[in-house]
Design a protein around this motif. Structure first.
Motif, PDB file in Angstrom:
ATOM      1  N   ALA A 165      -3.290  15.778   6.957  1.00 23.36           N
ATOM      2  CA  ALA A 165      -2.615  16.167   5.685  1.00 23.36           C
ATOM      3  C   ALA A 165      -3.090  15.429   4.594  1.00 23.36           C
ATOM      4  O   ALA A 165      -2.931  14.078   4.325  1.00 23.36           O
ATOM      5  N   GLY A 166      -4.105  15.964   3.883  1.00 18.57           N
ATOM      6  CA  GLY A 166      -4.504  15.423   2.617  1.00 18.57           C
ATOM      7  C   GLY A 166      -3.934  15.679   1.167  1.00 18.57           C
ATOM      8  O   GLY A 166      -3.277  15.610   0.963  1.00 18.57           O
ATOM      9  N   SER A 167      -4.711  16.677   0.779  1.00 19.66           N
ATOM     10  CA  SER A 167      -4.447  17.492  -0.485  1.00 19.66           C
ATOM     11  C   SER A 167      -3.053  18.249  -0.509  1.00 19.66           C
ATOM     12  O   SER A 167      -2.170  18.067  -1.241  1.00 19.66           O
ATOM     13  N   ASP A 168      -3.171  18.732   1.033  1.00 14.76           N
ATOM     14  CA  ASP A 168      -1.940  19.416   1.193  1.00 14.76           C
ATOM     15  C   ASP A 168      -0.959  18.612   2.020  1.00 14.76           C
ATOM     16  O   ASP A 168      -0.869  18.582   3.077  1.00 14.76           O
ATOM     17  N   THR A 174      -3.776   7.669   7.636  1.00 22.29           N
ATOM     18  CA  THR A 174      -5.103   7.225   7.428  1.00 22.29           C
ATOM     19  C   THR A 174      -5.710   7.158   5.933  1.00 22.29           C
ATOM     20  O   THR A 174      -4.981   7.798   5.169  1.00 22.29           O
ATOM     21  N   PHE A 175      -6.825   6.504   5.910  1.00 19.86           N
ATOM     22  CA  PHE A 175      -7.460   6.524   4.578  1.00 19.86           C
ATOM     23  C   PHE A 175      -6.493   5.591   3.555  1.00 19.86           C
ATOM     24  O   PHE A 175      -6.332   5.880   2.497  1.00 19.86           O
ATOM     25  N   ILE A 176      -5.762   4.691   4.194  1.00 23.95           N
ATOM     26  CA  ILE A 176      -4.594   3.872   3.489  1.00 23.95           C
ATOM     27  C   ILE A 176      -5.415   2.582   2.729  1.00 23.95           C
ATOM     28  O   ILE A 176      -5.694   1.637   3.706  1.00 23.95           O
ATOM     29  N   THR A 177      -5.482   2.498   1.412  1.00 22.27           N
ATOM     30  CA  THR A 177      -6.137   1.443   0.836  1.00 22.27           C
ATOM     31  C   THR A 177      -5.263   0.011   0.989  1.00 22.27           C
ATOM     32  O   THR A 177      -4.093   0.084   0.995  1.00 22.27           O
ATOM     33  N   ASN A 178      -6.027  -0.797   1.559  1.00 19.57           N
ATOM     34  CA  ASN A 178      -5.431  -2.272   1.699  1.00 19.57           C
ATOM     35  C   ASN A 178      -4.389  -2.328   2.733  1.00 19.57           C
ATOM     36  O   ASN A 178      -3.716  -3.312   3.048  1.00 19.57           O
ATOM     37  N   SER A 231       0.688  -1.267   0.006  1.00 12.41           N
ATOM     38  CA  SER A 231       0.161   0.066   0.007  1.00 12.41           C
ATOM     39  C   SER A 231       0.855   1.310  -0.062  1.00 12.41           C
ATOM     40  O   SER A 231       2.104   1.227   0.493  1.00 12.41           O
ATOM     41  N   PHE A 232       0.143   2.247  -0.307  1.00  8.76           N
ATOM     42  CA  PHE A 232       0.632   3.794  -0.242  1.00  8.76           C
ATOM     43  C   PHE A 232       0.363   4.371   0.842  1.00  8.76           C
ATOM     44  O   PHE A 232      -0.731   4.898   0.902  1.00  8.76           O
ATOM     45  N   GLY A 233       1.328   4.849   1.838  1.00  8.41           N
ATOM     46  CA  GLY A 233       1.051   5.460   2.927  1.00  8.41           C
ATOM     47  C   GLY A 233       1.415   7.050   2.799  1.00  8.41           C
ATOM     48  O   GLY A 233       2.565   7.478   3.329  1.00  8.41           O
ATOM     49  N   LEU A 234       0.582   7.817   2.299  1.00  6.80           N
ATOM     50  CA  LEU A 234       0.951   9.273   2.267  1.00  6.80           C
ATOM     51  C   LEU A 234      -0.080  10.181   3.374  1.00  6.80           C
ATOM     52  O   LEU A 234       0.359  10.971   4.003  1.00  6.80           O
ATOM     53  N   THR A 235      -1.242   9.833   3.197  1.00 11.34           N
ATOM     54  CA  THR A 235      -2.159  10.794   3.610  1.00 11.34           C
ATOM     55  C   THR A 235      -2.392  10.586   5.285  1.00 11.34           C
ATOM     56  O   THR A 235      -2.096   9.594   5.870  1.00 11.34           O
ATOM     57  N   GLU A 236      -2.462  11.717   5.884  1.00 11.24           N
ATOM     58  CA  GLU A 236      -2.525  11.875   7.655  1.00 11.24           C
ATOM     59  C   GLU A 236      -3.611  12.782   7.832  1.00 11.24           C
ATOM     60  O   GLU A 236      -4.406  13.014   7.013  1.00 11.24           O
TER      61      GLU A 236
HETATM   62  C1  LIG Z   1     -11.391   5.300  -0.269  1.00 10.83           C
HETATM   63  C2  LIG Z   1     -10.285   6.036  -0.367  1.00 10.83           C
HETATM   64  C3  LIG Z   1      -8.999   5.443  -0.386  1.00 10.83           C
HETATM   65  C4  LIG Z   1      -7.917   6.056  -0.248  1.00 10.83           C
HETATM   66  N1  LIG Z   1      -6.667   5.585  -0.304  1.00 10.83           N
HETATM   67  C5  LIG Z   1      -5.533   6.216  -0.067  1.00 10.83           C
HETATM   68  C6  LIG Z   1      -4.221   5.452  -0.212  1.00 10.83           C
HETATM   69  O1  LIG Z   1      -4.064   4.511  -0.660  1.00 10.83           O
HETATM   70  N2  LIG Z   1      -3.127   6.445   0.299  1.00 10.83           N
HETATM   71  C7  LIG Z   1      -3.127   7.688   0.535  1.00 10.83           C
HETATM   72  O2  LIG Z   1      -2.103   8.180   0.869  1.00 10.83           O
HETATM   73  N3  LIG Z   1      -4.532   8.180   0.645  1.00 10.83           N
HETATM   74  C8  LIG Z   1      -5.639   7.688   0.261  1.00 10.83           C
HETATM   75  N4  LIG Z   1      -6.681   8.192   0.369  1.00 10.83           N
HETATM   76  C9  LIG Z   1      -6.624   9.612   0.899  1.00 10.83           C
HETATM   77  C10 LIG Z   1      -7.009  10.510  -0.188  1.00 10.83           C
HETATM   78  O3  LIG Z   1      -5.543  10.663  -1.050  1.00 10.83           O
HETATM   79  C11 LIG Z   1      -7.424  11.913   0.533  1.00 10.83           C
HETATM   80  O4  LIG Z   1      -8.752  11.744   0.955  1.00 10.83           O
HETATM   81  C12 LIG Z   1      -7.251  12.994  -0.516  1.00 10.83           C
HETATM   82  O5  LIG Z   1      -5.669  13.364  -0.596  1.00 10.83           O
HETATM   83  C13 LIG Z   1      -7.912  14.266   0.051  1.00 10.83           C
HETATM   84  O6  LIG Z   1      -7.599  14.587   1.290  1.00 10.83           O
HETATM   85  P1  LIG Z   1      -8.633  14.888   2.414  1.00 10.83           P
HETATM   86  O7  LIG Z   1      -9.513  13.741   2.604  1.00 10.83           O
HETATM   87  O8  LIG Z   1      -7.979  15.140   3.763  1.00 10.83           O
HETATM   88  O9  LIG Z   1      -9.469  15.991   1.907  1.00 10.83           O
HETATM   89  P2  LIG Z   1      -8.694  17.694   2.089  1.00 10.83           P
HETATM   90  O10 LIG Z   1      -7.701  17.739   1.459  1.00 10.83           O
HETATM   91  O11 LIG Z   1      -9.058  18.139   3.420  1.00 10.83           O
HETATM   92  O12 LIG Z   1      -9.797  18.230   0.705  1.00 10.83           O
HETATM   93  C14 LIG Z   1     -11.170  18.536   1.182  1.00 10.83           C
HETATM   94  C15 LIG Z   1     -11.852  19.055  -0.084  1.00 10.83           C
HETATM   95  O13 LIG Z   1     -11.187  20.607  -0.238  1.00 10.83           O
HETATM   96  C16 LIG Z   1     -11.010  20.863  -1.593  1.00 10.83           C
HETATM   97  N5  LIG Z   1      -9.448  21.356  -1.407  1.00 10.83           N
HETATM   98  C17 LIG Z   1      -8.412  21.037  -0.807  1.00 10.83           C
HETATM   99  N6  LIG Z   1      -7.249  22.089  -0.866  1.00 10.83           N
HETATM  100  C18 LIG Z   1      -7.664  22.708  -1.600  1.00 10.83           C
HETATM  101  C19 LIG Z   1      -7.192  24.225  -2.244  1.00 10.83           C
HETATM  102  N7  LIG Z   1      -6.047  24.604  -2.038  1.00 10.83           N
HETATM  103  N8  LIG Z   1      -7.874  24.866  -3.052  1.00 10.83           N
HETATM  104  C20 LIG Z   1      -9.339  24.351  -3.433  1.00 10.83           C
HETATM  105  N9  LIG Z   1     -10.071  23.317  -2.799  1.00 10.83           N
HETATM  106  C21 LIG Z   1      -9.176  22.521  -2.057  1.00 10.83           C
HETATM  107  C22 LIG Z   1     -10.390  19.336  -2.191  1.00 10.83           C
HETATM  108  O14 LIG Z   1     -10.366  19.246  -3.606  1.00 10.83           O
HETATM  109  C23 LIG Z   1     -11.627  18.690  -1.470  1.00 10.83           C
HETATM  110  O15 LIG Z   1     -12.679  18.832  -2.157  1.00 10.83           O
HETATM  111  C24 LIG Z   1      -7.994   7.395   0.298  1.00 10.83           C
HETATM  112  C25 LIG Z   1      -8.922   8.122   0.540  1.00 10.83           C
HETATM  113  C26 LIG Z   1     -10.241   7.609   0.213  1.00 10.83           C
HETATM  114  C27 LIG Z   1     -11.486   7.940   0.557  1.00 10.83           C
END
Ligand SMILES: Cc1cc2nc3c(=O)[nH]c(=O)nc-3n(C[C@H](O)[C@H](O)[C@H](O)COP(=O)(O)OP(=O)(O)OC[C@H]3O[C@@H](n4cnc5c(N)ncnc54)[C@H](O)[C@@H]3O)c2cc1C
Length: 245
Positions: free
Chosen positions: A140-143, A165-169, A132-137
Motif C-alpha cells: 500500500a503506497g499511493s493507494d 515500510t519506507f518510514i523515515t526516521n 515518524s509517520f507510518g502510513l506506507t505498507e
Molecule cells: C526515502 C523515502 C522515504 C519515505 N518516507 C515515508 C514516511 O516517512 N512515511 C510513509 O508513510 N511513507 C514514506 N515513504 C513511502 C512513500 O510515501 C511511497 O513510496 C509512496 O507513497 C509511493 O508508494 P510506492 O513506493 O508503493 O509506489 P506505488 O504506489 O507502487 O507507485 C509506483 C509508481 O506508479 C505510479 N502510480 C501509482 N498509482 C497510480 C495511478 N493510480 N495512476 C497512475 N500512476 C500511478 C506512482 O506515481 C509511481 O510512479 C517514503 C519513501 C521513500 C522512498
C-alpha cells in the motif's frame, strides 16, 4: 509615469522579510559548518546523523512549525521551506532527517486533542527526539486504502497488527503515528490513526532499508505484532483518518 520610471512596482512582493533572511542565513551557516563536512562520510556509511540533529535542535532549526503555546516557533510552511532548502544544500539526507518531525507531528497537530498535543509534541521541543509517520505498507503506497494493518478495539485498548515500510526516521523515533484499519470492510473510510511509542512490546524494526540516494536519512520497515496501546492514543475519531478536512 510608468512603473519603470517610478521604480515602484504594484502587485505581490516576493521579497523576503528581514526575519526570513536571517533564518535562511542561520540555516545556510549551519549547513556549511555542521552538515557539509560530514555529508560524504555519512552518505557512504548510511550513518544516522544523531549528532547533527542534536545541534540543529539546539540552535532552533527543528520543529519550526509547532505552535508557540507548545514552545515551538509557529513558523509557516514557506519559512520551513527556506530552512529545508539550505539544510538540503548541505546534504539532502541529513536535511530530511532534521525536517521529518514535521511529517510525524502533522497528524497530532491536525487531529490531536490539546492533551495529546501537550503529551506528544512538547517533548519534541524540549529534547532532540524524533517522531515518524507510518502510513506506507509493502502493498500500500499511493493507494493507501489497500493497507492491511489492523487495530482492533478491546475495551480501553487497541491491539495493532501489520507492517509498515519506507518510514523515515522510524528506526530512531521515540513514537510513530501508525495508520491502521479499525474497519477493514470500509476501505479508505475504515482507517484510523494512533500514536505508537516505538518501545511498546510487539513493535519490531525489521530493516533499515538501503537506498541509492539520501543514504544518511534512516528509512525503515517495522512490524506490529499484537501491539497494545490505550484508546487515548487514537488521534481524532475512529475511521476518520483519511477524511479530508
Ligand atoms: C526515502 C523515502 C522515504 C519515505 N518516507 C515515508 C514516511 O516517512 N512515511 C510513509 O508513510 N511513507 C514514506 N515513504 C513511502 C512513500 O510515501 C511511497 O513510496 C509512496 O507513497 C509511493 O508508494 P510506492 O513506493 O508503493 O509506489 P506505488 O504506489 O507502487 O507507485 C509506483 C509508481 O506508479 C505510479 N502510480 C501509482 N498509482 C497510480 C495511478 N493510480 N495512476 C497512475 N500512476 C500511478 C506512482 O506515481 C509511481 O510512479 C517514503 C519513501 C521513500 C522512498
Amino acid at each position: 509615469m510608468t512603473q519603470v520610471e517610478t521604480g515602484v512596482a504594484g502587485g505581490v512582493s516576493f521579497e523576503l522579510t528581514p526575519e526570513q533572511r536571517e533564518l535562511r542565513a542561520l540555516a545556510r551557516e549551519f549547513a556549511e559548518k555542521e552538515i557539509r563536512p560530514r555529508a560524504a562520510e555519512y552518505d557512504e556509511h548510511s550513518t544516522h546523523p544523531a549528532d547533527v540533529i542534536a545541534k540543529a535542535h539546539e540552535i532552533g532549526l527543528m520543529n519550526l512549525h509547532l505552535p508557540e503555546a507548545l514552545g515551538g516557533l509557529d513558523l509557516r510552511a514557506f519559512d520551513g521551506m527556506l530552512v529545508g532548502e539550505e539544510l538540503s544544500w548541505g546534504c539532502s539526507g541529513i536535511g530530511t532527517s532534521i525536517s521529518a518531525n514535521g511529517l510525524g507531528a502533522a497528524p497530532v497537530l491536525i487531529a490531536g486533542s490539546e492533551e495529546q498535543k501537550e503529551q506528544w509534541l512538547t517533548p519534541l521541543v524540549e529534547e532532540p527526539i524524533l517522531c515518524s509517520f507510518g502510513l506506507t505498507e509493502p502493498d500500500a503506497g499511493s493507494d493507501v486504502a489497500r493497507m492491511k494493518s489492523t487495530a482492533e478495539r478491546r475495551g480501553d485498548e487497541y491491539v495493532l497488527n501489520g507492517s509498515k515500510t519506507f518510514i523515515t526516521n522510524a528506526g530512531h523515533a521515540s513514537w510513530t503515528v501508525v495508520f491502521a484499519k479499525t474497519d477493514p470492510s470500509k476501505g479508505h473510510r475504515g482507517i484510523s490513526a494512533f500514536v505508537v511509542p516505538m518501545d511498546t512490546p510487539g513493535v519490531q524494526i525489521e530493516k533499515h532499508l538501503d537506498k541509492m540516494g539520501q543514504r544518511s536519512t534512516d528509512t525503515s520497515a517495522f512490524a506490529l505484532t499484537d501491539v497494545v496501546i490505550p484508546v487515548g492514543n487514537r488521534l481524532g475519531e475512529e475511521a476518520k483518518a483519511s477524511r479530508s478536512r
